[in-house]
Design an enzyme around this catalytic site. Structure first.
Site, PDB file in Angstrom:
ATOM      1  CE  LYS A 222      80.780 -23.001   8.629  1.00 52.25           C
ATOM      2  NZ  LYS A 222      81.769 -22.361   9.522  1.00 52.25           N
ATOM      3  CD  GLU A 297      67.825 -22.553  16.879  1.00 52.80           C
ATOM      4  OE1 GLU A 297      68.405 -23.615  16.687  1.00 52.80           O
ATOM      5  OE2 GLU A 297      67.775 -21.989  17.976  1.00 52.80           O
ATOM      6  CD  GLU A 428      71.014 -10.127  16.844  1.00 45.52           C
ATOM      7  OE1 GLU A 428      71.414 -10.341  15.681  1.00 45.52           O
ATOM      8  OE2 GLU A 428      70.614 -11.007  17.601  1.00 45.52           O
TER       9      GLU A 428
HETATM   10  P1  NAD Z   1      76.723 -15.793  10.812  1.00 45.27           P
HETATM   11  O1  NAD Z   1      75.400 -15.922  10.145  1.00 45.27           O
HETATM   12  O2  NAD Z   1      77.718 -14.923  10.199  1.00 45.27           O
HETATM   13  O3  NAD Z   1      77.397 -17.207  10.946  1.00 45.27           O
HETATM   14  C1  NAD Z   1      76.716 -18.329  11.474  1.00 45.27           C
HETATM   15  C2  NAD Z   1      77.304 -19.573  10.853  1.00 45.27           C
HETATM   16  O4  NAD Z   1      76.986 -19.566   9.473  1.00 45.27           O
HETATM   17  C3  NAD Z   1      78.819 -19.680  10.937  1.00 45.27           C
HETATM   18  O5  NAD Z   1      79.193 -21.027  11.102  1.00 45.27           O
HETATM   19  C4  NAD Z   1      79.265 -19.186   9.562  1.00 45.27           C
HETATM   20  O6  NAD Z   1      80.519 -19.700   9.200  1.00 45.27           O
HETATM   21  C5  NAD Z   1      78.164 -19.746   8.690  1.00 45.27           C
HETATM   22  N1  NAD Z   1      77.934 -19.045   7.420  1.00 45.27           N
HETATM   23  C6  NAD Z   1      78.226 -17.767   7.093  1.00 45.27           C
HETATM   24  N2  NAD Z   1      77.877 -17.525   5.822  1.00 45.27           N
HETATM   25  C7  NAD Z   1      77.343 -18.668   5.326  1.00 45.27           C
HETATM   26  C8  NAD Z   1      76.798 -19.040   4.081  1.00 45.27           C
HETATM   27  N3  NAD Z   1      76.712 -18.181   3.072  1.00 45.27           N
HETATM   28  N4  NAD Z   1      76.337 -20.297   3.923  1.00 45.27           N
HETATM   29  C9  NAD Z   1      76.390 -21.180   4.930  1.00 45.27           C
HETATM   30  N5  NAD Z   1      76.915 -20.895   6.132  1.00 45.27           N
HETATM   31  C10 NAD Z   1      77.379 -19.646   6.340  1.00 45.27           C
HETATM   32  O7  NAD Z   1      76.389 -15.388  12.305  1.00 45.27           O
HETATM   33  P2  NAD Z   1      77.407 -15.274  13.534  1.00 45.27           P
HETATM   34  O8  NAD Z   1      78.072 -13.965  13.426  1.00 45.27           O
HETATM   35  O9  NAD Z   1      78.246 -16.475  13.630  1.00 45.27           O
HETATM   36  O10 NAD Z   1      76.379 -15.346  14.762  1.00 45.27           O
HETATM   37  C11 NAD Z   1      75.706 -14.235  15.228  1.00 45.27           C
HETATM   38  C12 NAD Z   1      74.245 -14.267  14.826  1.00 45.27           C
HETATM   39  O11 NAD Z   1      73.647 -15.497  15.178  1.00 45.27           O
HETATM   40  C13 NAD Z   1      73.432 -13.222  15.519  1.00 45.27           C
HETATM   41  O12 NAD Z   1      72.659 -12.517  14.589  1.00 45.27           O
HETATM   42  C14 NAD Z   1      72.522 -13.983  16.472  1.00 45.27           C
HETATM   43  O13 NAD Z   1      71.327 -13.383  16.750  1.00 45.27           O
HETATM   44  C15 NAD Z   1      72.379 -15.276  15.773  1.00 45.27           C
HETATM   45  N6  NAD Z   1      72.099 -16.341  16.730  1.00 45.27           N
HETATM   46  C16 NAD Z   1      70.805 -16.810  16.824  1.00 45.27           C
HETATM   47  C17 NAD Z   1      70.490 -17.807  17.734  1.00 45.27           C
HETATM   48  C18 NAD Z   1      69.098 -18.358  17.834  1.00 45.27           C
HETATM   49  O14 NAD Z   1      68.921 -19.404  18.430  1.00 45.27           O
HETATM   50  N7  NAD Z   1      68.108 -17.705  17.309  1.00 45.27           N
HETATM   51  C19 NAD Z   1      71.490 -18.325  18.544  1.00 45.27           C
HETATM   52  C20 NAD Z   1      72.766 -17.810  18.442  1.00 45.27           C
HETATM   53  C21 NAD Z   1      73.056 -16.824  17.507  1.00 45.27           C
END
Ligand code: NAD
Length: 460
Positions: A222, A297, A428
């Site tokens: 997804k 991650e 962050e």
């Molecule tokens: P997010 O957590 O909002 O979304 C990430 C993914 O999770 C998206 O596909 C979203 O649709 C999905 N999601 C959201 N709520 C969910 C739920 N309740 N159940 C299942 N899936 C759900 O994060 P974002 O805004 O897309 O990304 C930014 C964040 O990602 C930042 O905090 C960043 O640090 C982190 N990030 C970490 C890494 C790593 O390797 N550590 C890499 C990239 C991004």
């Protein structure tokens, strides 16, 4: 008017807002004084990548069991270009039934075809996917920049080649799993539910899919709702590579619905999530006791530490890459600079001089260093934290640059006079914002670097 002329004209119109921004950057002007050498004037010349290589469809379905299908309840949403707010396509919004169809397809494919298949055979498919990604790399790069807002230089030179390299690398492991450290005869886990963020959409898809597939698992991926297009093009590539139906499924839609349904599905044996710490914590709570495997991650607040004996020009490049690469939308971005007090003034001065040369604007211009922020919610979050930095007493600075009037933009920003308790030193930001702190001794540097709830990365 020929198609070529038309493309040029419309591109010119789209970026006329960016024109002002070139003033003062890379140019010198003024009248020569008698006896002095005239100053050279460098005009800025844009180098736009053409969009014509990308064939956007008006709408995209879900990729389930080897075919693009409509969601059961026919719901959809729009994905847009964050640099212009132009709608790029209508995207299917998966519901619970669609997720179920995808997981069932993945389960069948895992048991009947992909799991029993010898590793050397699986490898051939992965090599094929990697090669097609390379063949279609320009298309993937332009599409990624359109949907994400990142500079074409980065999608072309980083995201796409690394994503293809990832498939090549894991293809090489598929027939060598006995030697990969899992003990003799390692067995696949089953169906992987994989949820990824919007900052490196294609690369994250590759990181999730390639190792799981190499080891004999099947996948339901997804992508983030604001960046579905490169994962859907990857699904097309997977079709082109003749991967057996159901081995990879791509479901698009909201995290709170499609993402949540995927990770909760009883047919999913392993959840791999990259995204925010908040959602990661929710998943950990939801999956506790279910017996499902889980990899998370999450976020970061990395410190880059610069000591007084560092080669300063190289350190400056490291600092700039650390926080301004990909607009700072990087989990391991060097968002805190810890600089030894004795050299703090000169480092900040050189850093500002360097930042004045960064070019912010059209992601498809090959000269662009900083593109657009991926989505309005993220822009709001960056603005809110930057305002908190000022309110708490840090000093805010940005180079002079005119941001385009449409789209989601944030100028590269440096905060000095930051104390470790400030929100901008703790939270962050996930944007092009650097918080500069100072230290005197190595012990103090380590203590300050560790003064964070995150532990993802750091640099010296
Ligand atoms: P997010 O957590 O909002 O979304 C990430 C993914 O999770 C998206 O596909 C979203 O649709 C999905 N999601 C959201 N709520 C969910 C739920 N309740 N159940 C299942 N899936 C759900 O994060 P974002 O805004 O897309 O990304 C930014 C964040 O990602 C930042 O905090 C960043 O640090 C982190 N990030 C970490 C890494 C790593 O390797 N550590 C890499 C990239 C991004």
């Amino acid at each position: 008017m020929s198609e070529h002329e038309h493309a040029n004209n419309s591109e010119d119109a789209a970026v006329s807002d960016l024109k002002d921004e070139s003033a003062g950057i890379g140019e010198t002007s003024g009248h020569p004084v008698a006896g002095e050498r005239p100053e050279q004037v460098f005009e800025y010349a844009r180098a736009p990548e053409s969009r014509s290589v990308v064939h956007l469809r008006s709408s995209y379905g879900l990729f389930i069991d080897g075919a693009f299908v409509e969601p059961v309840d026919a719901k959809s949403y729009k994905t847009e270009n964050p640099a212009t707010e132009e709608v790029l396509a209508e995207i299917a919004a998966a519901g619970v039934e669609d997720v179920d169809r995808a997981v069932q397809a993945a389960g069948r494919a895992q048991k009947m075809v992909w799991g029993p298949m010898p590793g050397a055979e699986r490898a051939k498919y992965l090599f094929r996917i990697a090669r097609i990604m390379q063949e279609r790399s320009r298309e993937l790069a332009v599409l990624e920049s359109l949907d994400n807002g990142k500079p074409i230089r980065e999608s072309r030179d980083v995201d796409v080649p690394l994503a293809a390299a990832h498939f090549f690398y894991y293809a090489g492991w598929a027939d060598k799993l006995d030697y990969a450290g899992f003990g003799p005869n390692p067995a696949p886990i089953g169906v992987a539910g994989q949820v990824i963020p919007w900052n490196f959409p294609l690369m994250m898809a590759a990181w999730k899919l390639a190792p799981a597939l190499a080891a004999g698992n099947t996948c339901v991926l997804k992508p983030a709702s604001t960046t579905p297009l490169s994962a859907l093009l990857l699904a097309e590539i997977i079709q082109q590579a003749d991967l057996p139906p159901g081995v990879v499924n791509v479901i698009t839609g909201a995290g709170s619905l499609a993402g949540a349904a995927l990770v909760a599905h009883p047919g999913v044996d392993k959840v791999a999530f990259t995204g925010s710490t908040e959602v990661g914590k929710d998943l950990q709570r939801a999956l506790a006791g279910t017996g499902k495997h889980l990899t998370l991650e999450l976020g970061g607040k990395a410190a880059n530490i610069v000591f007084e004996d560092a080669p300063l020009d190289q350190a400056i490049e490291g600092i700039v890459n650390g926080i301004f690469f990909n607009q700072g939308e990087v989990c391991c971005a060097g968002s805190r600079l810890l600089v030894q007090e004795s050299i703090a003034d000169i480092v900040v001065e050189r850093l500002k001089r360097r930042l004045a040369t960064l070019r912010v604007g059209d992601p498809l211009d090959k000269n662009t260093d900083l593109g657009a922020i991926n989505n309005p919610a993220q822009l709001d979050k960056i603005r809110e934290l930057a305002a908190a930095g000022e309110a708490e007493g840090a000093i805010r600075w940005s180079p002079s640059c005119t941001l385009p009037s449409k789209g989601y933009w944030f100028a590269p920003t440096v905060f000095t006079n930051v104390s470790p308790a400030h929100r901008i030193a703790q939270e962050e930001i996930f944007g092009p914002v650097l918080s500069v702190l100072t230290f005197r001794t190595p012990e103090e540097a380590v203590a300050k670097a560790n003064n964070t709830v995150y532990g993802l990365s750091a640099g010296v």
